[in-house]
Design a protein around this motif. Structure first.
Motif, short mmCIF file in Angstrom:
data_model
loop_
_atom_site.label_atom_id
_atom_site.label_comp_id
_atom_site.label_asym_id
_atom_site.label_seq_id
_atom_site.Cartn_x
_atom_site.Cartn_y
_atom_site.Cartn_z
N GLN A 62 41.66 42.26 38.77
CA GLN A 62 43.01 42.42 38.20
C GLN A 62 43.89 41.23 38.56
O GLN A 62 44.58 40.67 37.71
CB GLN A 62 43.66 43.72 38.73
CG GLN A 62 43.07 44.99 38.11
CD GLN A 62 43.93 46.23 38.37
OE1 GLN A 62 44.73 46.28 39.30
NE2 GLN A 62 43.73 47.25 37.56
N GLU A 63 43.85 40.83 39.83
CA GLU A 63 44.73 39.73 40.27
C GLU A 63 44.33 38.39 39.62
O GLU A 63 45.18 37.54 39.37
CB GLU A 63 44.73 39.60 41.79
CG GLU A 63 45.29 40.81 42.54
CD GLU A 63 46.80 41.00 42.41
OE1 GLU A 63 47.41 40.53 41.43
OE2 GLU A 63 47.37 41.66 43.29
N ALA A 64 43.02 38.22 39.35
CA ALA A 64 42.59 36.97 38.70
C ALA A 64 43.23 36.87 37.31
O ALA A 64 43.70 35.79 36.91
CB ALA A 64 41.07 36.93 38.60
N GLU B 132 49.41 47.73 36.96
CA GLU B 132 48.21 47.41 37.76
C GLU B 132 48.54 47.26 39.25
O GLU B 132 47.72 47.60 40.11
CB GLU B 132 47.51 46.16 37.20
CG GLU B 132 46.92 46.42 35.82
CD GLU B 132 45.89 45.41 35.36
OE1 GLU B 132 45.78 44.33 35.98
OE2 GLU B 132 45.19 45.71 34.37
N GLU B 133 49.75 46.77 39.57
CA GLU B 133 50.12 46.67 40.99
C GLU B 133 50.15 48.06 41.64
O GLU B 133 49.81 48.21 42.82
CB GLU B 133 51.48 45.98 41.16
CG GLU B 133 51.45 44.48 40.87
CD GLU B 133 50.44 43.71 41.71
OE1 GLU B 133 50.27 44.01 42.90
OE2 GLU B 133 49.80 42.80 41.17
N VAL B 134 50.58 49.07 40.86
CA VAL B 134 50.56 50.43 41.40
C VAL B 134 49.11 50.91 41.54
O VAL B 134 48.74 51.47 42.57
CB VAL B 134 51.40 51.38 40.50
CG1 VAL B 134 51.26 52.83 40.98
CG2 VAL B 134 52.87 50.96 40.49
N GLU B 135 48.28 50.64 40.52
CA GLU B 135 46.87 51.10 40.57
C GLU B 135 46.14 50.57 41.80
O GLU B 135 45.40 51.29 42.46
CB GLU B 135 46.11 50.62 39.31
CG GLU B 135 46.48 51.37 38.06
CD GLU B 135 45.77 50.82 36.83
OE1 GLU B 135 45.70 51.56 35.83
OE2 GLU B 135 45.30 49.66 36.83
N HIS B 136 46.35 49.27 42.12
CA HIS B 136 45.58 48.72 43.25
C HIS B 136 46.44 48.64 44.53
O HIS B 136 46.05 47.95 45.48
CB HIS B 136 44.92 47.39 42.88
CG HIS B 136 45.86 46.23 42.68
ND1 HIS B 136 45.84 45.42 41.57
CD2 HIS B 136 46.85 45.72 43.45
CE1 HIS B 136 46.76 44.48 41.69
NE2 HIS B 136 47.38 44.64 42.83
N GLY B 137 47.57 49.39 44.54
CA GLY B 137 48.52 49.29 45.64
C GLY B 137 48.02 49.74 47.00
O GLY B 137 48.68 49.51 48.02
FE LIG Z 1 48.63 43.10 43.64
#
Ligand SMILES: [Fe+2]
Ligand SMILES: [Fe+2]
Length: 299
Positions: A83-85, A171-176
């Protein structure tokens, strides 16, 4: 599906290889929210250094993987890295768009890159994982704050940039919880250090954001009249203070991002709808008012 029965957003984190039409933004106003112009400057300012943090996170978690045994956590680490990539790729292109308007943006971008490259060399693995977990506390909280203020901040705004930020915040919440879990797995006995690194990460975010924010406000003419200058300063101060305030539970020994009420019983309807809509192949690369109605109906 009502939000309170939606699946937990941190289960089965998908990697979505989205590529936004950032080149198509050339010539557009970087103050992209007419609902709240200060909000667009705040996200532009905050976002300037974020892609370099995201690349740093990828390197830190890739290295940490060698130490992590739990297969579920390793799977989540692969997902956050993916996700971050994609975040970094799209937002580095967006930084170039900001550079067309803001003369100091390229230098700020270079300084952010140099900072994270240097800290990958000089910091201990514990500090790197601690900084990553501390920083991700705030991208997670910002993800929820931003989506919860959609009407005030996003409703009338440029569709591609809005779509990029909605995607990023969902996505920040998903991988938080991932960086938090990695810190706990590797260094959980150093609880005081986890808390200390939250403060270190917050200071970094605030310094970087404030520097870029006032430059962007000045170039966009927001500092020319005292009332507008005061309003811009008040917006920045109140939003950053709110983020710091919401981070207080993170200092509890019992804290876990997974149990935050905003991801369990009060999930954001846009996040729930966006995940369903995108998961069924819906086009989320540009979000206008009609598209948002469709996304909400998918929730
Ligand atoms: Fe993140
Ligand atoms: Fe990100």
């Amino acid at each position: 599906m009502p939000e309170d029965t939606a699946p937990h957003p941190m289960d089965h984190i998908p990697v979505r290889p989205l590529a936004f039409d950032v080149d198509g933004l050339a010539g557009k106003d970087p103050v992209w929210s007419r609902s709240c112009p200060e909000f667009s400057i705040l996200l532009n300012a905050l976002g300037l250094h974020v892609p370099y943090f995201e690349r740093y996170l990828i390197r830190v978690l890739n290295r940490a993987k060698a130490e992590v045994q739990d297969p579920k956590l390793r799977e989540a680490m692969s997902a956050i890295i993916g996700q971050e990539a994609h975040h970094a790729k799209n937002f580095l292109a967006y930084n170039k768009f900001l550079g067309l308007t803001y003369p100091k943006a390229p230098a700020l971008d270079d300084a952010a890159r140099d900072f994270f490259v240097e800290h990958l060399k000089i910091d201990t693995p514990r500090r790197q994982v601690g900084f990553t977990a501390g920083y991700e506390t705030f991208t997670f909280l910002a993800g929820m704050i931003v989506l919860d203020n959609y009407d005030a901040w996003f409703s009338d705004s440029e569709p591609t940039i809005k779509a990029m930020w909605v995607w990023h915040q969902v996505e920040e919440v998903e991988h938080g919880a991932v960086a938090f879990d990695v810190y706990k797995a590797l260094y959980g006995r150093h609880e005081w250090y986890r808390k200390y690194m939250i403060a270190v990460a917050l200071k970094h975010i605030v310094v970087e954001t404030v520097r870029a924010y006032f430059h962007m406000c000045k170039v966009s003419g927001f500092l020319r009249n005292p009332w507008r200058a005061w309003r811009s300063t008040a917006f920045l101060a109140s939003t950053l203070s709110r983020m710091a305030w919401l981070s207080l539970p993170v200092f509890s020994r019992k804290y876990h991002p997974r149990n935050h009420p905003l991801v369990t019983d009060r999930q954001n309807p846009i996040a729930v709808g966006w995940r369903n809509f995108e998961g069924k192949g819906g086009d989320v690369l540009a979000i206008d008012r009609e598209k948002m109605k469709t996304i909400l109906r998918a929730g």
